[in-house]
Design an enzyme around this catalytic site. Structure first.
Site, PDB file in Angstrom:
ATOM      1  N   HIS A  15      21.949  38.185  40.513  1.00 10.10           N
ATOM      2  CA  HIS A  15      22.613  38.887  39.389  1.00 10.10           C
ATOM      3  C   HIS A  15      22.447  40.388  39.598  1.00 10.10           C
ATOM      4  CE1 HIS A  15      23.605  39.323  34.895  1.00 10.10           C
ATOM      5  NE2 HIS A  15      23.527  40.550  35.395  1.00 10.10           N
ATOM      6  N   LYS A 101      31.994  34.792  35.382  1.00  8.02           N
ATOM      7  CA  LYS A 101      31.049  35.359  34.421  1.00  8.02           C
ATOM      8  C   LYS A 101      31.653  35.395  33.023  1.00  8.02           C
ATOM      9  CE  LYS A 101      27.585  37.650  32.797  1.00  8.02           C
ATOM     10  NZ  LYS A 101      26.572  38.543  33.272  1.00  8.02           N
ATOM     11  N   HIS A 138      26.216  35.499  30.039  1.00  9.21           N
ATOM     12  CA  HIS A 138      25.400  36.443  29.282  1.00  9.21           C
ATOM     13  C   HIS A 138      25.159  35.740  27.945  1.00  9.21           C
ATOM     14  CE1 HIS A 138      23.929  40.542  28.173  1.00  9.21           C
ATOM     15  NE2 HIS A 138      23.975  39.923  27.011  1.00  9.21           N
ATOM     16  N   HIS A 176      19.516  36.223  33.169  1.00  2.00           N
ATOM     17  CA  HIS A 176      18.466  37.097  32.659  1.00  2.00           C
ATOM     18  C   HIS A 176      17.827  36.549  31.380  1.00  2.00           C
ATOM     19  CE1 HIS A 176      21.977  38.422  30.453  1.00  2.00           C
ATOM     20  NE2 HIS A 176      22.416  39.208  31.392  1.00  2.00           N
TER      21      HIS A 176
HETATM   22  C1  NCD Z   1      24.294  45.650  32.215  1.00  2.00           C
HETATM   23  C2  NCD Z   1      25.169  46.815  32.682  1.00  2.00           C
HETATM   24  O1  NCD Z   1      24.790  47.969  32.503  1.00  2.00           O
HETATM   25  O2  NCD Z   1      26.223  46.554  33.289  1.00  2.00           O
HETATM   26  N1  NCD Z   1      23.310  46.161  31.317  1.00  2.00           N
HETATM   27  C3  NCD Z   1      22.139  45.575  30.992  1.00  2.00           C
HETATM   28  O3  NCD Z   1      21.432  46.089  30.128  1.00  2.00           O
HETATM   29  N2  NCD Z   1      21.719  44.485  31.599  1.00  2.00           N
HETATM   30  C4  NCD Z   1      25.144  44.598  31.611  1.00  2.00           C
HETATM   31  C5  NCD Z   1      24.434  43.292  31.387  1.00  2.00           C
HETATM   32  O4  NCD Z   1      24.116  42.571  32.343  1.00  2.00           O
HETATM   33  O5  NCD Z   1      24.165  42.955  30.230  1.00  2.00           O
HETATM   34 ZN    ZN Z   2      23.778  42.117  34.131  1.00  2.00          ZN
END
Ligand code: NCD
Ligand code: ZN
Length: 345
Positions: A15, A101, A138, A176
């Site tokens: 990721h 995604k 997500h 995540h």
């Molecule tokens: C990611 C981004 O900046 O593209 N930001 C984050 O806080 N993880 C987007 C995401 O994966 O949620």
């Molecule tokens: Zn991300």
């Protein structure tokens, strides 16, 4: 006495945000130095929604890889309400695209074009299940009444359970993960359901956002959670269970876009990623399980070969740069200006 060394199969990042243009040129080497492949997120502006766009983005990424480095970007499509089953079939047929995604609209950076109603993409999910193209989620609801720290747990309850029940053969990655709830759900789900874990969620709890003042460089989505959740993530990552694998969610933003009255979400961890995962596994007395988490479980889930190359990590402290320049901007990496206990040789 010489320092402890750890030699493992070259890892992959399941990721990753690489951005585009100058930013891409700056950040690509930080990933390619230690990861052979990465699942590349499609949340550009505008998002990567078609096979043709993903293939063009892949060519831009390959053109940015520095001389002498190799890197294989595994592309993804950004699902919108207009994505057609035909586009899914084309994605499966293309040798560039490995997953689709789903961003709930408004959940995070560049998610405005994401899905507003997950019940309205059945035809596409059906086709993904049929052709066996993994769904990357997500996993956070966006309802304003739901407390921001509860949005992952509520997403699982309201949406993920349904998706996994209605499309039992669809390979799904809850990306995540940040909570005990997510770990428990993934453990109980079928072997077609897996999760990635970032290094910042393994290292930090939500106190890090407020340590002595507001810390915009620790702001990411999903948010860091309380300590008990962090411990659940460490336990899952270091358990050896193949459902959990490495995904940094390294997400660079210009320094001034983070240090702002309305700062962007995202932590730039690529320059220190594998080293910090080693730190986490060493602290948990589980260094022997790092290779599974970082190098085996991901390709096994995606049905891809494991890498042949190897990397060596050494228990020797080094200091992370304070700032990284990109075009006219600067990026602050995770752990900027501080020491990291493991070094990549
Ligand atoms: C990611 C981004 O900046 O593209 N930001 C984050 O806080 N993880 C987007 C995401 O994966 O949620
Ligand atoms: Zn991300």
């Amino acid at each position: 006495m010489s320092n402890q060394q750890l030699r493992i199969t070259k890892p992959d990042d399941w990721h990753l945000h690489l951005r585009d243009g100058d930013m891409l040129k700056t950040v690509i080497a930080d990933t390619a130095r230690c990861f052979a492949r990465a699942i590349v997120m499609p949340n550009l502006k505008p998002p990567v929604t078609t096979v043709a766009e993903a293939e063009a983005y892949r060519r831009r990424i390959l053109a940015a890889v520095p001389e002498g480095m190799t890197f294989d970007p595994l592309m993804t499509l950004y699902l919108t309400k207009n994505t057609s089953p035909d586009e899914i079939r084309r994605a499966k047929a293309s040798d560039a695209i490995y997953a689709v995604k789903v961003y709930p609209a408004g959940a995070t950076t560049n998610s405005e074009n994401g899905v507003r109603d997950l019940n309205k993409v059945d035809a596409v999910l059906e086709t993904m299940q049929e052709v066996d193209l993994p769904l990357l989620l997500h996993g956070e609801v966006t309802d304003r009444e739901i407390d921001v720290f509860d949005r992952e747990a509520v997403f699982i309850e309201r949406h993920l359970q349904q998706i996994n029940t209605r499309f039992p053969a669809l390979r799904t990655v809850l990306e995540h993960v940040t909570t005990q709830d997510a770990v428990d759900y993934v453990l109980e789900a079928s072997e077609r359901v897996a999760a990635t874990i970032t290094v910042h969620h393994l290292l930090l709890n939500r106190n890090a956002i407020f340590e002595g003042g507001l810390r915009p460089h620790h702001y990411c989505l999903p948010l860091l959670k309380r300590e008990t959740h962090r411990q659940a993530l460490v336990k899952a990552a270091t358990s050896g269970d193949p459902k959990f694998f490495l995904g940094t969610d390294s997400a660079p933003h210009p320094k001034n876009a983070k240090e702002s009255g309305c700062g962007c979400a995202g932590i730039y961890s690529a320059p220190v990623a594998i080293e910090l995962y080693a730190e986490v596994f060493a602290d948990a007395d589980a260094l022997d399980r790092l290779e599974g988490f970082a190098s085996f479980h991901g390709p096994d889930f995606y049905g891809l070969p494991r890498n042949d190359d190897r990397i060596t990590l050494e228990a020797q402290a080094w200091s992370v740069p304070e700032l990284i320049r990109t075009g006219s901007d600067e990026i602050l990496p995770l752990r900027a200006g501080t020491d990291v206990a493991w070094r990549l040789i």
